[in-house]
Design a protein around this motif. Structure first.
Motif, mmCIF file in Angstrom:
data_model
loop_
_atom_site.group_PDB
_atom_site.id
_atom_site.type_symbol
_atom_site.label_atom_id
_atom_site.label_comp_id
_atom_site.label_asym_id
_atom_site.label_seq_id
_atom_site.Cartn_x
_atom_site.Cartn_y
_atom_site.Cartn_z
ATOM 1 N N LEU A 199 0.860 -1.177 0.000
ATOM 2 C CA LEU A 199 0.000 0.000 0.000
ATOM 3 C C LEU A 199 0.899 1.230 0.000
ATOM 4 N N ARG A 259 -1.025 6.776 1.510
ATOM 5 C CA ARG A 259 -2.392 6.281 1.697
ATOM 6 C C ARG A 259 -2.538 5.643 3.077
ATOM 7 N N LEU A 260 -1.592 4.783 3.414
ATOM 8 C CA LEU A 260 -1.666 4.119 4.715
ATOM 9 C C LEU A 260 -1.565 5.140 5.847
ATOM 10 N N LEU A 283 -4.818 6.972 6.345
ATOM 11 C CA LEU A 283 -5.885 6.189 6.979
ATOM 12 C C LEU A 283 -5.834 6.276 8.502
ATOM 13 N N LEU A 284 -4.709 6.665 9.022
ATOM 14 C CA LEU A 284 -4.563 6.760 10.476
ATOM 15 C C LEU A 284 -4.562 8.212 10.949
#
Lengths: 187, 64
Positions: free
Chosen positions: B54, B58-59, B62-63
């Protein structure tokens, strides 16, 4: 929002990928999952202990709380056999935000007596309120591998307050169809 | 609980199953990638196993 219970539909099953930490949970949620379950094995491995050891309610609940805080979908907690106290563990993960739990009927190598497991499920129901209880039976992983024993346990577990039955190791479609027609539909 | 080679979602659905999960299979696959990428680095001197990761941004987002 659709509740976790409402996602369990005959003909349109809940597809429930299993996360083990916050990173895996957000990746799963971003990929479109409508709900997430934890895998006790993955959670244990990520924390440096083997599955089936004694991860404990506190560490399990801490993982659930972090995952629930990071995703916008219901989270179901795999609490193995409930650790030291089924009541305390269920209360801890529900407090952490779990919408469901898995509770299994095996401690170590041995399957518990069905009546004893029914009592533990009743305790989980009492402690968990409306939490979705997925009763796992290890008849196919560590027991007789007999469908009639699974059916007997399914009856007892449903009567004790379980919402669904989980039979890991069983993928025979005919057997699953028989179970799904019973009182405690199978997962 | 399904795993690679188990019946499809459509087949389980037709049998009346209302929930399908993957147990520890995704975690096992992820840890397998860690091992495979390491073997590749140590034994072959390349890094291709990580190519489908990923994207970092992006990862990270997401957090956020």
């Amino acid at each position: 929002m659709t509740t976790f219970a409402e996602l369990h539909r005959t003909g349109d099953p809940l597809l429930l990928p299993n996360a083990w930490d916050v990173g895996s949970a957000v990746a799963i949620a971003a990929a479109g999952a409508k709900a997430i379950a934890t895998t006790s094995a993955g959670v244990a491995w990520s924390l440096g202990v083997p599955d089936g050891a004694d991860l404990g309610a506190e560490r399990q609940a801490a993982v659930i709380e972090r995952i629930v805080g990071a995703v916008g979908v219901p989270v179901s907690a795999d609490i193995e056999a409930g650790y030291d106290s089924v009541e305390a563990t269920v209360a801890a993960v529900v407090q952490a935000g779990a919408a469901g739990i898995n509770l299994e009927d095996r401690v170590g190598a041995d399957l518990l007596d069905p009546a004893e497991q029914a009592d533990r499920l009743a305790a989980a129901r009492a402690a968990g309120g409306s939490v979705w209880i997925n009763a796992r039976t290890d008849v196919y992983l560590a027991g007789s591998r007999r469908l009639d024993e699974v059916q007997r346990r399914a009856e007892a577990y449903a009567a004790a307050g379980a919402d669904s039955l989980f039979v890991p190791g069983l993928i025979d479609l005919k057997a699953l169809e028989e179970l799904a027609g019973g009182r405690c539909p199978s997962r | 609980m399904a795993w690679a080679g188990a019946p499809t979602v459509a087949e389980f659905a037709a049998a009346g199953v209302v929930r399908i999960s993957l147990g520890s299979a995704i975690a096992q696959a992820a840890y397998a990638l860690a091992a495979r990428a390491t073997t590749e680095l140590l034994d072959k001197g390349v890094y291709d196993a990580t190519g489908d990761g990923l994207p970092y941004d992006r990862l990270n987002a997401l957090l956020g």
